[in-house]
Design a protein around this motif. Structure first.
Motif, mmCIF file in Angstrom:
data_model
loop_
_atom_site.group_PDB
_atom_site.id
_atom_site.type_symbol
_atom_site.label_atom_id
_atom_site.label_comp_id
_atom_site.label_asym_id
_atom_site.label_seq_id
_atom_site.Cartn_x
_atom_site.Cartn_y
_atom_site.Cartn_z
ATOM 1 N N ASP A 1 50.536 49.975 40.145
ATOM 2 C CA ASP A 1 49.154 50.176 39.739
ATOM 3 C C ASP A 1 48.182 49.536 40.719
ATOM 4 O OD1 ASP A 1 49.284 51.374 36.827
ATOM 5 O OD2 ASP A 1 50.863 49.878 36.978
ATOM 6 N N PHE B 1 43.871 48.985 41.435
ATOM 7 C CA PHE B 1 42.549 49.006 40.830
ATOM 8 C C PHE B 1 41.506 48.736 41.910
ATOM 9 C CE2 PHE B 1 45.730 47.552 37.868
ATOM 10 C CZ PHE B 1 45.491 48.295 36.727
ATOM 11 N N VAL C 1 42.552 53.694 32.431
ATOM 12 C CA VAL C 1 43.168 53.113 33.628
ATOM 13 C C VAL C 1 44.522 52.475 33.364
ATOM 14 C CG1 VAL C 1 42.161 50.791 33.447
ATOM 15 C CG2 VAL C 1 42.637 51.761 35.689
ATOM 16 N N TYR D 1 36.101 45.120 37.508
ATOM 17 C CA TYR D 1 36.568 46.492 37.309
ATOM 18 C C TYR D 1 35.760 47.163 36.200
ATOM 19 C CZ TYR D 1 39.307 50.648 36.883
ATOM 20 O OH TYR D 1 39.666 51.967 36.866
#
Length: 241
Positions: free
Chosen positions: A140, A142, A133, A232
């Motif tokens: 970015d 997430f 990731v 995450y």
């Protein structure tokens, strides 16, 4: 000695990978690297026996080839998947350790392929989800689930801002909350290693992004505060085996 006649690649062929390895070892040909890449790593995280069998030779090439470093990193990044090659992968633990040690030295030189090599090092350390990731923190996102209410929360870390947001909520109506970056002294384990390496190597943007990634976020839907990296990681760790 590798029994290549039993090492099928991602296209279920056994004869091309050793030929291609010999060619890139000899003249670093771009077309050979391209073919080797799609024979050893396919979309959807697919790897093959030939992928792991090729690792020691890719590691030997790593000090002089950015393509070798990138390809070895891609293979290692998929080592936790359902590939059926656990025993073969275990046979090359020495090559993985050698690659890990080389990458740490390589990163200290602040190379042009820093981020690729940084991700490869994470994969070599078994931090597969971060290897997959991690990007440059310019744009970015997430996705994760809020541990408080289960809402799907988007974490943004980039030049556009650093915030948590629930898709569908009006960002101008308290639907967007700023992230709370970690304090470097409070980082532990993987987060500390990642941040210390980035700081050591003068990668300021990467180091700053890691603080946000390992910091806290607030859910715009229920106001629960949670660790970005914990949530995450819980939702994206690969299934081993």
């Amino acid at each position: 000695m590798v029994a290549w006649e039993r090492m099928r690649d991602c296209w279920f062929e056994c004869d091309r990978v050793p030929v291609l390895l010999e060619r890139v070892e000899r003249d670093d040909a771009a077309d050979a690297w391209d073919e080797l890449g799609w024979r050893l790593v396919l979309e959807h995280d697919l790897v093959s026996p030939a992928s792991f069998a090729a690792l020691p030779r890719l590691v030997r090439l790593a000090p002089r080839s950015a393509r070798a470093r990138a390809l070895a990193g891609k293979i290692l990044g998929r080592a936790a998947g359902h590939h059926g090659c656990d025993d073969l992968f275990a046979e090359h633990a020495g090559a993985v350790a050698e690659f890990r040690e080389f990458l740490d030295r390589h990163l200290r030189s602040r190379p042009a392929d820093y981020l690729v090599s940084f991700r490869a090092l994470l994969a070599a350390e078994g931090e597969y989800h971060w290897a997959a990731v991690l990007d440059d923190f310019t744009d970015d996102f997430f996705p994760l689930d809020c541990p408080g209410c289960g809402a799907r929360v988007t974490i943004a870390i980039g030049d556009h801002g650093r915030y948590s947001e629930v898709p569908g909520m009006d960002p101008d109506d308290a639907g967007r909350r700023g992230l709370r970056p970690a304090v470097p002294e409070d980082l532990v384990r993987t987060g500390r290693r990642m941040h210390e390496a980035a700081v050591r190597d003068g990668q300021a943007a990467l180091a700053d992004g890691i603080l946000a990634l390992f910091g806290q976020a607030e859910c715009p839907a229920c106001a629960a505060v949670f660790s970005v990296s914990d949530e995450y990681g819980a939702g994206h760790r690969p299934v081993m085996g």
